[in-house]
Design an enzyme around this catalytic site. Structure first.
Site, mmCIF file in Angstrom:
data_model
loop_
_atom_site.group_PDB
_atom_site.id
_atom_site.type_symbol
_atom_site.label_atom_id
_atom_site.label_comp_id
_atom_site.label_asym_id
_atom_site.label_seq_id
_atom_site.Cartn_x
_atom_site.Cartn_y
_atom_site.Cartn_z
ATOM 1 C CE LYS A 37 -2.271 1.562 3.721
ATOM 2 N NZ LYS A 37 -2.058 3.041 3.775
ATOM 3 C CG ASP A 64 -5.116 4.309 1.653
ATOM 4 O OD1 ASP A 64 -6.271 4.702 1.422
ATOM 5 O OD2 ASP A 64 -4.642 4.194 2.806
ATOM 6 C CG LEU A 65 -3.549 8.680 -3.180
ATOM 7 C CD1 LEU A 65 -3.242 9.382 -4.495
ATOM 8 C CD2 LEU A 65 -2.518 9.059 -2.118
ATOM 9 C CE LYS A 66 -7.938 6.564 4.194
ATOM 10 N NZ LYS A 66 -6.491 6.288 3.941
ATOM 11 C CG HIS A 68 -14.488 13.050 0.230
ATOM 12 N ND1 HIS A 68 -14.657 13.069 1.588
ATOM 13 C CD2 HIS A 68 -15.694 13.382 -0.289
ATOM 14 C CE1 HIS A 68 -15.897 13.392 1.884
ATOM 15 N NE2 HIS A 68 -16.544 13.606 0.755
ATOM 16 C CG ASP A 69 -12.834 17.782 -4.686
ATOM 17 O OD1 ASP A 69 -13.794 18.535 -4.964
ATOM 18 O OD2 ASP A 69 -11.714 18.204 -4.355
ATOM 19 C CB ILE A 70 -17.191 18.232 -7.117
ATOM 20 C CG1 ILE A 70 -15.996 18.701 -7.951
ATOM 21 C CG2 ILE A 70 -17.493 19.243 -6.002
ATOM 22 C CD1 ILE A 70 -16.270 19.978 -8.718
ATOM 23 C CG ASN A 72 -15.301 17.690 -13.800
ATOM 24 O OD1 ASN A 72 -15.361 17.014 -14.822
ATOM 25 N ND2 ASN A 72 -14.499 18.737 -13.675
ATOM 26 C CB THR A 73 -12.509 17.334 -8.705
ATOM 27 O OG1 THR A 73 -12.859 18.683 -9.015
ATOM 28 C CG2 THR A 73 -11.091 17.297 -8.155
ATOM 29 C CB THR A 128 -9.614 1.414 11.754
ATOM 30 O OG1 THR A 128 -8.410 1.904 11.171
ATOM 31 C CG2 THR A 128 -10.264 0.426 10.808
ATOM 32 N NE ARG A 190 -1.517 -1.662 15.371
ATOM 33 C CZ ARG A 190 -1.676 -1.055 14.205
ATOM 34 N NH1 ARG A 190 -1.954 -1.783 13.137
ATOM 35 N NH2 ARG A 190 -1.560 0.246 14.086
ATOM 36 N N GLY A 219 0.656 -2.249 8.725
ATOM 37 C CA GLY A 219 1.756 -1.308 8.546
ATOM 38 C C GLY A 219 2.787 -1.416 9.635
ATOM 39 N NE ARG A 220 1.042 2.783 13.121
ATOM 40 C CZ ARG A 220 0.145 3.567 13.714
ATOM 41 N NH1 ARG A 220 0.552 4.427 14.633
ATOM 42 N NH2 ARG A 220 -1.127 3.489 13.412
#
Length: 242
Positions: A37, A64-66, A68-70, A72-73, A128, A190, A219-220
């Site tokens: 990721k 993983d950039l999530k 979230h906008d209108i 068209n964007t 989470t 975890r 991840g960690r």
């Protein structure tokens, strides 16, 4: 579950900000992870160049950039991300039906235009790090977290998306309502005996898979371990134990 099957379900989060660190981790962990990721920290630091460098090493990537906008964007951004050749990326379900459909349509069109396999498009639900108290009092939603997560998962499926990013706490309900082929990527994993950090709704690998998760993001507990490969093998052992 065979270890090769478990490996394909494990996504290692490259939560670092340098290309050198990311590439070193990938070389050490390639035998133990099906995907890697790339999140905001690494992408915003290194840009699309790091995606190309990682793909040259033959690994599959979850971007993983999530978004979230209108609509068209997001549609225009989705075209750009599709060109990178990642295996999956995500948008935020809170962006609504029009935004999610625009993302999927742009991804389909761009993939067909370039002759690429279409990336999986996922919808992020409730992070989470958000517990029930924060969900109600800070974000202003009424009712249980599970209700909102499931509602967003059903909306994502209605829009044609391939799956969602959700806690394993909600995976069982999502699996029952969205069917066996719906992708459920679960962060907040975890291994037994480790601290949760800033994650609130966390579970162990075995519990997540038993609940219906199709992929686990870790991840960690892996990348911060003294021996990341050993940590990844330990998680695989927990996964195949169910």
């Amino acid at each position: 579950m065979h270890i090769s099957e478990a490996r394909e379900k494990l996504i290692v989060a490259l939560d670092v900000d340098s290309a050198e660190q990311a590439l070193k981790l990938v070389e050490r962990l390639k035998p133990w992870a099906g995907l890697f990721k790339v999140g905001m920290e690494l992408f915003y630091s290194q840009g699309p160049v790091i995606i190309n460098e990682l793909r040259r090493r033959g690994v599959k990537l979850f971007l993983d950039l999530k978004l979230h906008d209108i609509p068209n964007t997001v549609a225009r951004a989705t075209r750009v991300l599709t060109r990178l050749g990642v295996a999956m990326f995500n948008v935020h379900a809170a962006g609504g039906r029009a935004m999610m459909r625009a993302a999927l349509e742009s991804c389909q069109e761009e993939s067909a235009k370039l002759g690429l396999s279409r990336p999986l498009v996922l919808a992020v639900t409730v992070l989470t790090s958000i517990d029930q108290l924060a969900f109600n009092q800070e974000l202003g939603f009424s009712g249980p977290v599970t209700d909102k997560v499931v509602a967003w998962a059903l909306l994502a499926r209605e829009c044609g998306l391939d799956g969602v990013v959700a806690s394993a706490h909600e995976a069982g309900a999502i699996r029952r309502l969205c069917g066996p082929d719906f992708i459920i990527v679960t962060p907040g994993i975890r291994p037994s005996g480790t601290a949760g950090g800033d994650q609130k709704r966390i579970v162990t690998p075995a519990v997540a898979l038993a609940a219906g998760a199709s992929h686990l993001v870790v991840g960690r507990p892996i990348i911060a371990a003294p021996d990341p490969a050993e940590a990844a093998r330990f998680i695989l052992d927990e996964m195949i134990a169910i």
